[in-house]
Scaffold this motif. Structure first.
Motif, PDB file in Angstrom:
ATOM      1  N   GLU A 143     -17.601   5.512 -12.158  1.00 16.04           N
ATOM      2  CA  GLU A 143     -16.224   5.125 -12.475  1.00 16.04           C
ATOM      3  C   GLU A 143     -15.262   5.841 -11.541  1.00 16.04           C
ATOM      4  O   GLU A 143     -15.414   7.039 -11.268  1.00 16.04           O
ATOM      5  CB  GLU A 143     -15.900   5.478 -13.924  1.00 16.04           C
ATOM      6  N   ALA A 144     -14.269   5.139 -11.039  1.00 16.10           N
ATOM      7  CA  ALA A 144     -13.264   5.739 -10.160  1.00 16.10           C
ATOM      8  C   ALA A 144     -12.451   6.762 -10.945  1.00 16.10           C
ATOM      9  O   ALA A 144     -12.137   6.543 -12.118  1.00 16.10           O
ATOM     10  CB  ALA A 144     -12.345   4.661  -9.596  1.00 16.10           C
ATOM     11  N   PRO A 145     -12.092   7.882 -10.307  1.00 14.11           N
ATOM     12  CA  PRO A 145     -11.280   8.880 -11.007  1.00 14.11           C
ATOM     13  C   PRO A 145      -9.880   8.355 -11.269  1.00 14.11           C
ATOM     14  O   PRO A 145      -9.374   7.507 -10.533  1.00 14.11           O
ATOM     15  CB  PRO A 145     -11.245  10.067 -10.042  1.00 14.11           C
ATOM     16  N   ARG A 146      -9.276   8.844 -12.358  1.00 16.42           N
ATOM     17  CA  ARG A 146      -7.894   8.453 -12.696  1.00 16.42           C
ATOM     18  C   ARG A 146      -6.945   8.963 -11.618  1.00 16.42           C
ATOM     19  O   ARG A 146      -7.078  10.075 -11.125  1.00 16.42           O
ATOM     20  CB  ARG A 146      -7.509   9.035 -14.049  1.00 16.42           C
ATOM     21  N   LEU A 147      -5.988   8.142 -11.261  1.00 14.14           N
ATOM     22  CA  LEU A 147      -4.990   8.470 -10.253  1.00 14.14           C
ATOM     23  C   LEU A 147      -4.027   9.516 -10.810  1.00 14.14           C
ATOM     24  O   LEU A 147      -3.422   9.310 -11.868  1.00 14.14           O
ATOM     25  CB  LEU A 147      -4.228   7.198  -9.870  1.00 14.14           C
ATOM     26  N   LEU A 148      -3.874  10.637 -10.117  1.00 13.32           N
ATOM     27  CA  LEU A 148      -2.920  11.658 -10.538  1.00 13.32           C
ATOM     28  C   LEU A 148      -1.501  11.111 -10.445  1.00 13.32           C
ATOM     29  O   LEU A 148      -1.155  10.439  -9.471  1.00 13.32           O
ATOM     30  CB  LEU A 148      -3.022  12.899  -9.656  1.00 13.32           C
TER      31      LEU A 148
END
Length: 152
Positions: free
Chosen positions: A3-8
């Motif tokens: 899963e792609a990391p959440r965008l800061l």
């Protein structure tokens, strides 16, 4: 699949919000550069904004209410709707006391209403924003009605 990391710094999707939910912005000191840049950009060449010796009805060195609103909106958007805000639909501003060069302002945001739209997975979100200075004096109230994106 990873899963792609959440965008800061990503703002809230409307489904992540609830009526009555409260947020607080960071606080920010209004500088002479803020005032002069805003006056230059908008053409608000009023003596009370550009003449440091002027001592009118509002006292020394007030800043335009529109500048106070713009500074707070920047902080609200950065924390609440960055990347998810689609449009500012309406705002109602009520200045209550002068903000001056050197004052430090911040705000509390309360989600007042959420109305999903009929198409596009979006919602109209109304927020009530109370702006205070470093002495916790209320200097402005306003509402903002925004169109926010939904997840997916």
């Amino acid at each position: 699949m990873i899963e792609a990391p959440r965008l800061l710094g990503q703002g809230y999707h409307w489904q992540d919000l609830a009526v009555g939910q409260r947020f607080r912005t960071f606080r920010r000191t209004v500088t002479e550069a803020d005032l002069m840049g805003f006056v230059a950009l908008t053409g608000m060449q009023e003596p009370l904004f550009v003449d440091a010796t002027w001592d009118g009805a509002l006292g020394a060195r007030p800043v335009p209410g529109a500048l106070t609103h713009a500074l707070i909106e920047g902080m609200v958007l950065a924390g609440m709707a960055h990347g998810t805000g689609l449009a500012l639909l309406e705002t109602t501003i009520r200045p209550m006391a002068p903000v001056r060069v050197g004052d430090t302002i911040g705000a509390e945001v309360v989600v007042a209403a959420i109305r999903p739209t009929s198409a596009g997975g979006r919602a109209v979100v109304t927020s009530a924003i109370a702006v205070t200075n470093q002495r916790e004096e209320r200097v402005m109230d306003y509402t903002a009605v925004r169109l926010l994106a939904g997840r997916g």
